[in-house]
Design an enzyme around this catalytic site. Structure first.
Site, mmCIF file in Angstrom:
data_model
loop_
_atom_site.group_PDB
_atom_site.id
_atom_site.type_symbol
_atom_site.label_atom_id
_atom_site.label_comp_id
_atom_site.label_asym_id
_atom_site.label_seq_id
_atom_site.Cartn_x
_atom_site.Cartn_y
_atom_site.Cartn_z
ATOM 1 C CD GLU A 142 -5.107 -3.048 1.345
ATOM 2 O OE1 GLU A 142 -4.295 -2.168 1.657
ATOM 3 O OE2 GLU A 142 -5.306 -4.059 2.017
ATOM 4 C CD GLU A 321 -3.353 -7.902 0.612
ATOM 5 O OE1 GLU A 321 -2.993 -7.441 1.718
ATOM 6 O OE2 GLU A 321 -3.192 -7.285 -0.461
#
Ligand code: GAL
Length: 638
Positions: A142, A321
């Site tokens: 991320e 995710e």
């Protein structure tokens, strides 16, 4: 194509004797992929140069022994504490000059050369050892999350000066491009130029925009450094897990170095934490998430996934995710309605996702995310999402392929426009992302499927309706494509309103061939002001338009708000949802598209072969005679 499920797993968090049992249960649940390793640097290298990879060898072997495929993350988002002793100045620094210290994650500055070398070292070691054994790679974790793209460190300052010298070649050229004669801001040397923080009042917007571009390029460089190494040792696809609503770096640029885009979807966390929606909306969708935010990101990352191949809309993409239950990080963390962990996965597949991985396998009883649900509880008993994942896995077996096809509607998305309007919003709530989501939402309420395209798009062939709201600087090829008389197009508000150097262009905007219209002046409106039009209101932003283009909609006192020349439209305002839906209805009908005004919270997505219907509403909704319960998913052949 075979669509699959997966899960994020942290073998280093659990006793080794539990790994085989975990792997067996994953396989029994119907999972295919397991992502591991992305935060494990201190376990792999507990002290500088002391490598311990044997546990990872065994973890990978255990997963493989149960038929699972492995995505190995490079651990560069969590440098160990000893790294700071080696490189005390590697931390990112915020705009107030506070170091972003050790003790959580993402504690590094993209520009620090010493840290970049350490990353090359660990990535090389991993790629050499596992290049032939793992099935996919994830770089870092991320980028940009926790506000980590922009850094005001000494390392960033030095690199910024080099970047400026490359871009402008001479201080004079830079002074002219930025308009530095204003307030005597001229520079004689590149070395005099600081980062645009801690100035007395606002810095020159051109300076800020240059810094934003530079910061994005640093992320691209950091990522590329890793992909180049991995590709030398492995043919497995490389992906990165992007976040939602992170706009500080250009994902299309990063995407040119990756095979697959993936993103981390937390529908309830996002609704509570980062969606500019009112309380009534947040209450209605508390346990389901916003009906459009996930889909928007699915379509965006499908386009980002195409960046490497240059196929405009149809790239490879995954959910890396997927929220399984309550998260820990939003202001409030409700549980999803039963069925949502299934619906979210199906919606991703309907938008072309190859794989959906749930985060995480087992809830950790320790550290920052101990309140974050997994597929298992901390005591290894099933959490509610486990059965939903198993159900999706079963359904996938009997499902026809969910291949995407080109939609009829194209929406242009451009990261530099987000930076431009951040730098100079002119109205406190002029946010590029919200403008895009408001537009997208109105289209979705009409049952339309949408392709998101980058601003580098040169042809809109095959589309019937194309929209480019808020696109700060319209590149010439796209400008030409938007004048195709066979396509209904909409520009504005603020389209083509800035030069690439953040100045007002002359001739004045929007300067669109074929449309005689000039934005003579602009106003921003506080939330207390709403100007009625025939259907809906102008809010936030209002442009005074001059020119001979035909007025399509106006305020009650006769100011044009929407103008047109045949199929070419310009919107000189931000509209409320009622106004946007009315406008999209008119444009879609003109474009010959079939539309349905969907019941509140019902959404449609068409694949190449099927129509999927999703119910985000907290009550049952009827679609063409079929009752769809809350969290219900319904599909029919097209
Ligand atoms: C993501 C992150 C994961 C985990 C998760 C919790 O942003 O990549 O490591 O922190 O959030 O929701």
């Amino acid at each position: 194509m075979n669509r699959t499920l997966g899960v994020c797993y942290y073998p280093e968090h659990w006793p080794e004797e539990t790994w085989a049992g975990d792997a067996r249960r994953m396989a029994e649940t119907g999972l295919t992929w397991v992502r591991i390793g992305e935060f494990a640097w201190s376990k792999l290298e507990p002290s500088p140069g002391k490598l311990q990879f044997d546990w990872l060898d065994r973890a990978i072997d255990t997963l493989h022994a149960h038929g699972l495929k492995v995505i190995l993350g490079t651990p560069t988002a969590t440098p160990p504490r000893w790294m700071l002793t080696r490189h005390p100045d590697m931390l990112a620094v915020d705009a107030q000059r506070h170091p972003r210290k050790f003790g959580s994650r993402r504690h590094y500055c993209f520009s620090h050369p010493g840290y970049l070398d350490e990353c090359k070292r660990i990535v090389t070691l991993l790629a050499e050892r596992y290049g032939q054994s793992v099935q996919a790679w994830q770089t870092d974790n991320e980028y940009g999350c926790h506000d980590t793209t922009l850094s005001y460190s000494p390392a960033a300052q030095e690199e910024f000066r080099n970047w400026l010298a490359q871009r402008y070649q001479s201080p004079d050229a830079l002074n002219t491009a930025w308009g530095n004669t204003f307030w005597s801001m001229d520079y004689a040397e590149f070395d005099e130029i600081d980062l645009p923080n801690l100035t007395v009042t606002e810095p020159n917007p051109a300076h800020v925009l240059a810094f934003r571009r530079f910061s994005s390029d640093q992320v691209v460089r950091f990522n590329r450094t890793q992909t180049e190494i991995i590709r030398r040792h492995s043919d497995a696809p490389i992906l990165h897990n992007y976040m939602g609503r992170v706009l500080e770096f250009d994902h299309f640029d990063v995407g040119t170095d990756l095979d697959i885009a993936s993103w981390d979807s937390y529908p309830l966390g996002f609704l509570s934490d980062r969606l500019g929606a009112g309380d009534a909306h947040k209450q209605r969708y508390l346990r389901q998430g916003d009906p459009d935010n996930q889909a928007f990101h699915h379509d965006l990352y499908r386009a980002v996934g195409a960046a490497r191949e240059g196929a405009p809309h149809d790239g490879r993409w995954w959910i890396m995710e997927q929220q399984p239950g309550p998260v820990n990080w939003a202001p409030w963390n409700p549980a999803p309605l039963p069925g949502m962990a299934r619906l979210w996965a199906w919606e991703a597949f309907a938008h072309g996702a190859e794989t959906v991985c749930y985060f995480r396998w087992r809830q950790a009883p320790f550290a920052q995310e101990q309140q974050h649900a997994g597929l298992l509880r901390p005591d290894s008993q099933p959490a509610p999402a486990l059965a939903e994942a198993a159900q999706v896995a079963n359904e996938l077996k009997d499902m026809p392929d969910t291949a995407t096809h080109q939609a009829a509607v194209a929406l242009i998305f451009d990261y530099p426009s987000a930076w431009a309007w951040d730098t100079q919003p002119q109205g406190a709530d002029f946010t590029y992302f919200d403008l895009m989501l408001d537009t997208y939402r109105a289209l979705r309420k009409l049952g339309l499927s949408i392709d998101i395209l980058p601003s580098t798009t040169t042809s809109l062939k095959g589309y019937k309706l194309a929209l480019a709201p808020g696109l700060a600087t319209l590149p010439e090829p796209l400008k030409q494509a938007l004048t195709d008389p066979g396509i209904v197009t909409l520009c504005g508000p603020r389209t083509n309103a800035k030069t690439a150097e953040m100045a007002i262009p002359v001739p004045l905007p929007p300067n669109l061939p074929g449309l005689d219209i000039t934005v003579a002046r602009v106003e921003s409106l506080p939330p207390t002001e709403a100007i009625p039009i025939a259907v809906g209101h102008v809010i936030r932003w209002f442009e005074h338009l001059e020119g001979s283009a035909e007025t399509f909609a106006e305020t009650i006192d006769g100011h044009p708000v929407i103008v047109r020349n045949q199929n070419q439209f310009y919107l000189g305002a931000w509209l409320d949802q009622e106004g946007f839906v009315a406008l999209m209805t008119d444009l879609a009908m003109l474009a010959g598209l079939e539309i349905t005004h969907l019941p509140e919270g019902l959404r449609i997505r068409d694949t190449a072969t099927h129509r999927f219907v999703f119910n985000y509403a907290p009550e049952p909704q009827i679609y063409e005679g079929t009752e769809i319960p809350p969290a219900g998913v319904h599909w029919t052949p097209l």
